[in-house]
Design a protein around this motif. Structure first.
Motif, PDB file in Angstrom:
ATOM      1  N   SER A   1       0.838  -1.209   0.000  1.00 45.03           N
ATOM      2  CA  SER A   1       0.000   0.000   0.000  1.00 45.03           C
ATOM      3  C   SER A   1       0.870   1.255   0.000  1.00 45.03           C
ATOM      4  CB  SER A   1      -0.922   0.029   1.230  1.00 45.03           C
ATOM      5  OG  SER A   1      -1.788  -1.065   1.205  1.00 45.03           O
TER       6      SER A   1
ATOM      7  N   VAL B   1      -5.757   3.937  -2.235  1.00 39.83           N
ATOM      8  CA  VAL B   1      -5.723   2.592  -2.815  1.00 39.83           C
ATOM      9  C   VAL B   1      -6.913   1.803  -2.277  1.00 39.83           C
ATOM     10  CG1 VAL B   1      -3.208   2.536  -3.076  1.00 39.83           C
ATOM     11  CG2 VAL B   1      -4.244   1.706  -0.951  1.00 39.83           C
ATOM     12  N   THR B   2      -7.284   0.755  -2.989  1.00 38.24           N
ATOM     13  CA  THR B   2      -8.332  -0.138  -2.481  1.00 38.24           C
ATOM     14  C   THR B   2      -7.693  -1.472  -2.121  1.00 38.24           C
ATOM     15  OG1 THR B   2      -8.826  -0.984  -4.683  1.00 38.24           O
ATOM     16  CG2 THR B   2     -10.134   0.865  -3.926  1.00 38.24           C
ATOM     17  N   THR B   3      -8.281  -2.144  -1.152  1.00 43.28           N
ATOM     18  CA  THR B   3      -7.814  -3.473  -0.759  1.00 43.28           C
ATOM     19  C   THR B   3      -8.978  -4.444  -0.884  1.00 43.28           C
ATOM     20  OG1 THR B   3      -6.348  -2.443   0.842  1.00 43.28           O
ATOM     21  CG2 THR B   3      -6.710  -4.794   1.076  1.00 43.28           C
TER      22      THR B   3
ATOM     23  N   ASP C   1      -9.639  -8.372  -0.044  1.00 40.51           N
ATOM     24  CA  ASP C   1      -8.978  -9.559   0.506  1.00 40.51           C
ATOM     25  C   ASP C   1      -9.877 -10.786   0.505  1.00 40.51           C
ATOM     26  OD1 ASP C   1     -10.548  -8.492   2.460  1.00 40.51           O
ATOM     27  OD2 ASP C   1      -8.899  -7.987   3.808  1.00 40.51           O
TER      28      ASP C   1
END
Lengths: 189, 307
Positions: B26, B37-39, B41
């Motif tokens: 990141s 930013v996008t995460t 998971d």
């Protein structure tokens, strides 16, 4: 009646500065959410943390409504604070811009344990130390008096050799000899 | 109109990494994608940043190379080599259109806020004889009349601005409140925003509504240099700025003028109110709107105590 959760969106945005540009626009837009509403609320809630990156989890409901929670700053933000840095190195790995002690690393690991996907405390500390290294922050046993170059300057410092004139024939042969010496050492060692 | 949202393209870069590398990845991506930013998971961590926007076709190979360079500083122990990087084109229009589809004409008091792309009168709103219509293209700036704090300001504006008055719209965004003030008869309106993009969008909207003669839009981040004698100062902005600029607002108001503070989540009510009380307004009237609170701070009619 509890609302049906459609999905969760995880973002990291600069405090007080969310805009409809990516990533917010596409991340929320694909679910038909009110992008402006999110930006305004997020910015109002985080205005006083300006300069930090804020992880935010948006819960999207089936009726296109949503709510969100902001989380504590990531380990990287805590590392920057611990090292007394305004920003991380733009040339991490090439030059150190600051340092943290293992004790500080372990403190951060403890705070962020739940978010780190680590099996134990040692694993968490290794993750935080690796993150530090990737940011140009050295991990030391005890604090030193080293004067580190400010992140802005490191860019200049690190770029200069790359754009310098090609080495002269003499310098080139010295470099080649140096390389041979290292190879030799490896063979005998 | 399309000047703000042209045919530009973004490049989404996604790094697939083990969970323990998520923070370091990141940090690396945020250097290239400063808006965030996008995460994701769900089954392996995918972290995406956005490069651009590009006027011409972006070069995914060069973008991927810059991402790999940014990732190079992450120890191999955290991020196995070579890191898995994916790129995808994203036309800027995609989400703006989605966002536009959410915006319909709304009526707040007598004011109708009509997005430029929506018909009016139309399927979503009828016309009334006393309607004051504001055409708006929010572009990439704020202020569409949908937000509770903006609605509150619109109502306050209708109560407090009369023919010949002078008003300031501080944190003007797309210019909605400024244009509304002009259409309600204000003689002079000063629109201020710290974001040059917002200023550009607001200027276009002012022109679109034919109130150029009355409304001046400029970049600025405070009220220190606005002169004095203003009947109304609207600050639909963040809590710290509302509080910080209150003393300057009081100096700029005419006797009996009002500083309308909005954009304050209820959780920040007390801290802002405390700051406003320090300033020396004649009266402070709270205005609730759901999870948001506003304050109308009135300057003394006789000039009263000024600092």
């Amino acid at each position: 009646m509890a609302k049906k959760v459609l999905t969760t969106i995880k973002l990291q945005c600069p405090a007080g500065k969310a805009t409809p540009a990516p990533p917010v626009g596409p991340a929320l837009g694909q679910h038909g959410l009110n992008i402006m509403d999110f930006c305004k609320t997020f910015n109002a809630q985080t205005a006083q943390q300006m300069g930090d990156i804020i992880p935010v989890e948006i819960t999207v409901y089936a009726d296109r409504s949503f709510d969100f929670i902001t989380k504590s700053p990531p380990a990287s933000s805590l590392l920057k604070k611990a090292a007394g840095l305004e920003k991380a190195s733009g040339q991490a790995g090439k030059m150190f811009v600051g340092e943290v002690t293992w004790e500080q690393v372990r403190e951060i690991a403890e705070i962020k344990m739940a978010d780190l996907n680590a099996r134990d405390m040692d694993g968490a500390a290794r993750i935080v130390a690796g993150t530090a290294l990737s940011m140009g922050i050295k991990v030391v046993e005890e604090a030193t008096d080293t004067q580190y170059v400010a992140p802005e300057d490191t860019v200049v410092e690190a770029v200069t050799p790359a754009i310098a004139a090609a080495p002269t024939a003499e310098e080139g042969s010295e470099a080649a000899e140096g390389a041979e010496a290292v190879e030799g050492a490896a063979e005998t060692g | 109109m399309s000047r703000h949202v042209g045919e530009r393209t973004w490049l989404r870069v996604t790094v697939i990494c083990p969970p323990e590398a998520a923070d370091a990845v990141s940090v690396a991506l945020l250097r290239l994608s400063p808006n965030g930013v996008t995460t994701d998971d769900d089954g392996g961590v995918r972290i995406s940043g956005y490069l651009g926007p590009y006027g011409d076709a972006p070069d995914p190979v060069a973008a991927e190379a810059s991402v790999r360079e940014a990732l190079a500083a992450i120890p191999e122990e955290l991020l196995p080599r070579p890191p898995h990087v994916e790129t995808a084109f994203l036309p800027e229009r995609d989400w703006i259109d989605v966002f536009r589809a959410q915006h319909r004409p709304v009526r707040v008091g007598h004011i109708v806020v009509k997005p430029t792309w929506e018909p009016w009168p139309g399927p979503h709103l009828d016309a009334r004889s006393d309607d004051v219509v504001v055409e708006l293209d929010p572009g990439l700036a704020f202020g569409t009349g949908l937000h509770p704090t903006t609605r509150g300001c619109l109502l306050e504006l209708q109560d407090r601005v009369g023919p010949g008055d002078r008003a300031i719209d501080f944190g003007a965004g797309a210019g909605l409140l400024s244009i509304a003030a002009a259409k309600l008869g204000a003689a002079e309106v000063l629109a201020i925003d710290c974001d040059p993009t917002a200023v550009e969008v607001a200027r276009d909207n002012v022109h679109l509504n034919g109130v150029d003669d009355c409304v001046t839009v400029r970049v600025g981040d405070g009220l220190a240099d606005v002169g004095s004698g203003w009947a109304l100062i609207l600050a639909n902005i963040s809590p710290p700025v509302v509080a910080r600029e209150a003393p300057a607002a009081l100096r700029a108001l005419r006797p009996g003028g009002a500083y309308v503070c909005a954009g304050i989540p209820v959780s920040r009510e007390h801290e802002v109110l405390e700051a406003l009380r320090e300033v020396g307004f004649d009266g402070i009237l709270p205005r609730m709107k759901g999870d948001w609170i506003g304050f109308v701070c009135v300057a003394a009619r006789d000039g009263g105590e000024r600092r």
